[in-house]
Write a protein that holds these residues in place. Structure first.
Motif, short mmCIF file in Angstrom:
data_model
loop_
_atom_site.label_atom_id
_atom_site.label_comp_id
_atom_site.label_asym_id
_atom_site.label_seq_id
_atom_site.Cartn_x
_atom_site.Cartn_y
_atom_site.Cartn_z
N GLU A 69 51.45 30.59 35.03
CA GLU A 69 50.54 31.17 36.01
C GLU A 69 49.35 30.25 36.18
O GLU A 69 48.85 29.67 35.21
N LYS A 71 45.53 30.21 38.15
CA LYS A 71 44.50 30.95 38.90
C LYS A 71 43.99 30.09 40.04
O LYS A 71 43.70 28.90 39.86
N GLU A 97 50.21 35.64 44.62
CA GLU A 97 49.95 37.05 44.32
C GLU A 97 48.45 37.27 44.24
O GLU A 97 47.71 36.41 43.75
N ARG A 99 45.40 39.31 42.59
CA ARG A 99 45.09 40.09 41.40
C ARG A 99 43.59 40.28 41.31
O ARG A 99 42.80 39.47 41.83
N ASP A 100 43.23 41.36 40.64
CA ASP A 100 41.81 41.66 40.48
C ASP A 100 41.26 40.90 39.28
O ASP A 100 41.79 40.99 38.17
N VAL A 101 40.20 40.13 39.50
CA VAL A 101 39.52 39.41 38.43
C VAL A 101 38.06 39.80 38.47
O VAL A 101 37.31 39.38 39.37
N ALA A 105 39.28 40.14 44.29
CA ALA A 105 40.67 39.78 44.53
C ALA A 105 40.82 38.26 44.50
O ALA A 105 40.07 37.55 45.19
N THR A 106 41.75 37.79 43.71
CA THR A 106 41.92 36.35 43.50
C THR A 106 43.39 35.99 43.60
O THR A 106 44.27 36.73 43.14
N TRP A 107 43.67 34.85 44.23
CA TRP A 107 45.05 34.39 44.38
C TRP A 107 45.56 33.77 43.08
O TRP A 107 44.84 33.02 42.41
N PHE A 108 46.80 34.08 42.74
CA PHE A 108 47.48 33.50 41.58
C PHE A 108 48.82 32.93 42.02
O PHE A 108 49.51 33.52 42.87
#
Length: 746
Positions: A69, A71, A97, A99-101, A105-108
């Motif tokens: 993965e 970030k 995807e 995801r909450d960081v 909201a952040t792309w992974f």
């Protein structure tokens, strides 16, 4: 799990490069595996003159699948940032995807890497290893060499064997494709070997090798070594070394001789042969008139031969060479050929030996005017004159550790003569052929000329010691010339601002400095180094119009070399710093005596506690206006003795009768202890009785501990505070008579 074989076949690899090549091959292979997530159970690397071979055992057939993965930027980031993140990780936007960081909201990128066949990993790794191989010297060859992008290897690369299990690992580099075939011995080809003692030859009939003229087909890693053995190649370098070591000793013993052991020569011959056969040869005993060091160098350096001694320990007219073939005549022709070559070499050496003796060393020395020592430092003759002056000055010093001499006495004449002749052999034919023999040949020629033994020995040994662990001269004439030579070299190069830099030391100044330290320490010489260096540089300036000295940091350099040398003797470097920090100390014998006494002291409970008290006192003084504050003019230094003097200068003393207060009991005890200890320390140091000085300091341990326990230094009363700070300054200065304790760790 399976095994992998890699062989890189080439023209002859220099013997001196093979050990590092084995290590580099193993390192590069391991790195390539690790990058793919693979690890071998064990790795074996061999070398011969014509090949590097690696066997890796217990390799899996494929790598494990990996999920990774990464970030990326937050949602709403510029398209350029998101697209760049996708390209970096090899994914598309649709594969990202959110995801909450931490509430954002952040792309992974989720990267799924499937397992990969080990054979494919190796197919990519082999060309990468070959291209990255760090040979000290390499070459290009053939038509492709016209391009700077063509393959480089130590010698032309001719073949690659790469087999995983029994499957070929297909790869190619610069038109060289991997295969199952290699070659056997260059001369024996595929002829089945006769058993040779020590070679552990096995019945080749058990091998399934398909052999053509010089070609061998390898089935897998397991049969590689034995198929090569069947074609006269012992691929294991350590086995070849054992054959040479044992076979050479046996060949000498069979002739009633003793082999002179030479492990470096064993390794070199193993790197020159694939089927080593030690053979005993002989040479004309008339050549034994030549110094044995010349014979040894001729045999070893030029021909790679071992030499032998007889039962009495004298050099024997015999040698052991290492053939690369089991000859059908038992090696008679090989021995005869080597005897002929050695005879020619020794004839040249004998000619040089006799020719050089026809000219006196004094006349040889005149030719040194034509040899430049260094463009800034004049000729070798100029250096010799400086060395002679410095040697004469050293032995004229009172209490120098030699015995004092004056111009005209025998010792002084011998030192002067040895110094002026010590470099004369540099212009002889023998040293021109064998530079390693400089000094040694001068000693032989001086002896033949009838010069005193002390002079010939000094000429022979004045280069010593040439490194850590080398013999240190003790003969007074030799020591004087050797020390003068090294001090002149150091003073000259530092004087013209050419000290060593980093790992570069083209003039071997570190070695010279270690030599100076060793000579002084071993012979307990009482030499003022600063004055000696200054004299040498003054004489250099006199001989070179317009030359100016840059000063340099030679004493600091010598101190660093002293630390290096003493580290092996268990002496702490911080204690050397502590004594050097006092300044004005260039007598290494006295310095080391003080250091050793200091080390013995600081490792006792008294020393540990006194050091703690010193550091506490120093910290208080620093906080109260710096270390010099208590020693300023007009400061009051409590003492029971009038007109007390400390290291920082005379301080107006005040006894109890002029203190504005009655000192506390612990305060008075420290004043009295200092009154008693300081003169004892001073007298002991002047007498160089450093253990006694430490004993006197030890008496301060209890009083300083009680002072800190019972007395408030920073009293509200300014008179008390000033007096107590001055008392701590006096304590600190008393300790500084022995060493600067601020340099001591702990």
């Amino acid at each position: 799990m399976t095994d992998f074989l890699l062989e890189l076949l080439s023209e002859e690899i220099p013997a001196r490069m093979q050990a590092k090549a084995r290590a580099d091959l193993e390192r590069l292979f391991t790195e390539q595996l690790a990058a793919a997530g693979l690890k071998a159970g064990a790795t074996t690397v061999w070398s011969t003159p014509r090949r590097l071979a690696l066997i890796a055992s217990d390799l899996p057939l494929e790598t494990e699948a990996v999920n990774e993965e990464a970030k990326g930027p937050p949602e709403g980031a510029p398209d350029q940032a998101i697209d760049g993140f996708c390209r970096k990780n090899g994914v598309t936007r649709e594969q990202l995807e959110l995801r909450d960081v931490k509430g954002r909201a952040t792309w992974f990128a989720v990267i799924n890497k499937p397992g990969r066949a080990t054979r494919d990993v190796l197919a990519d790794a082999i060309p990468a290893i070959i291209r990255a191989f760090p040979w000290p010297k390499s070459m290009r060859w053939g038509d492709a060499s016209l391009s700077t992008e063509s393959l480089r290897w130590v010698r032309p690369l001719g073949g690659i064997v790469a087999i995983l299990g029994d499957d070929l690992v297909e790869c190619e580099i610069d038109g060289i494709e991997s295969g199952y075939e290699t070659v056997g011995h260059r001369f024996h080809h595929s002829v089945r070997p006769e058993p040779v003692e020590g070679h552990l030859a096995k019945d080749a009939s058990t091998s399934s090798a398909r052999t053509e003229i010089g070609r061998i087909t390898i089935g897998d890693a397991g049969d590689y070594a034995e198929k090569l053995r069947a074609c006269h190649v012992i691929v294991d370098h350590e086995e070849r070394q054992n054959i040479i070591r044992d076979g050479a000793a046996r060949a000498a013993a069979d002739a009633g001789l003793q082999l002179v052991e030479d492990e470096g020569l064993v390794i070199e011959n193993a790197g020159l042969t694939e089927w080593p056969v030690p053979l005993l040869g002989r040479f004309d005993p008339a050549f034994l008139d030549v110094p044995e060091e010349v014979i040894q160098l001729t045999a070893r350096v030029n021909q790679k031969y071992f030499i032998c001694r007889d039962k009495q320990g004298a050099l024997a007219p015999s040698f052991v060479c290492t053939a690369n073939i089991a000859a059908s005549d038992g090696g008679k022709a090989i021995i005869a050929g080597n005897e002929k070559v050695l005879a020619a070499r020794l004839s040249d050496a004998k000619f040089f030996w006799e020719l050089d003796q026809k000219t006196k060393l004094e006349d040889h020395a005149k030719k040194l005017r034509n040899i430049v020592f260094h463009e800034k430092l004049g000729t070798v003759a100029d250096k010799v004159e400086r060395v002679a002056k410095l040697a004469e000055w050293l032995v004229s010093l009172e209490g120098n550790g030699f015995y004092q001499s004056s111009p005209g006495d025998t010792f002084h004449r011998e030192v002067s003569e040895a110094a002026r002749l010590c470099k004369a052999d540099l212009v002889t034919e023998m040293v021109g052929e064998f530079p390693e023999l400089q000094g040694l040949m001068g000693g032989y020629y001086a002896e033949k000329e009838g010069l005193p033994a002390e002079v010939s020995h000094a000429i022979r040994d004045h280069y010593k010691p040439v490194g850590q662990g080398d013999e240190v001269p003790t003969d007074p004439v030799t020591v004087a010339v050797s020390l003068a030579d090294k001090l002149d070299t150091l003073g000259a190069f530092f004087g013209v601002d050419l000290p060593p830099t980093g790992s570069k030391d083209p003039f071997a100044l570190r070695r010279a400095a270690l030599g100076v330290v060793s000579l002084i320490q071993q012979n307990l010489l009482r030499i003022p180094l600063e004055t000696a260096i200054a004299n040498s540089q003054d004489w250099l300036v006199e001989s070179r119009d317009g030359l100016t000295m840059s000063g340099g940091t030679l004493l600091d350099f010598l101190a660093d070399r002293l630390k290096v040398q003493q580290r092996e003797a268990g002496v702490r470097h911080d204690l050397i710093d502590a004594v050097f920090a006092l300044g004005g100390e260039d007598d290494l014998v006295r310095l080391l005596a003080r250091v050793k006494a200091l080390q013995a002291f600081v490792e006792t409970p008294d020393g540990v506690n006194l050091l703690a008290g010193y550091k506490r006192a120093s910290n208080i003084l620093k906080k109260e206006g710096g270390t010099s504050a208590p020693a300023e003019a007009g400061a009051h230094l409590p003492t029971s003795e009038p007109d007390a003097t400390v290291r920082d200068g005379p301080l107006p003393a005040q006894g109890n009768n002029i203190l504005s207060y009655t000192p506390e009991k612990a305060e008075k005890a420290l004043i009295d202890a200092l009154d008693a200890a300081q003169p004892q320390v001073t007298a002991a140091i002047e007498a160089e009785a450093f253990e006694q000085a430490m004993t006197a300091l030890a008496a301060l341990r209890g009083p300083i501990d009680r002072f800190f326990e019972d007395v408030t230094v920073n009293d509200d009363d300014s008179d008390k505070r000033e007096a107590r700070l001055a008392l701590l300054a006096r304590f600190r200065n008393a300790v500084h008579q022995v060493a600067d304790f601020s340099q001591i760790e702990g």
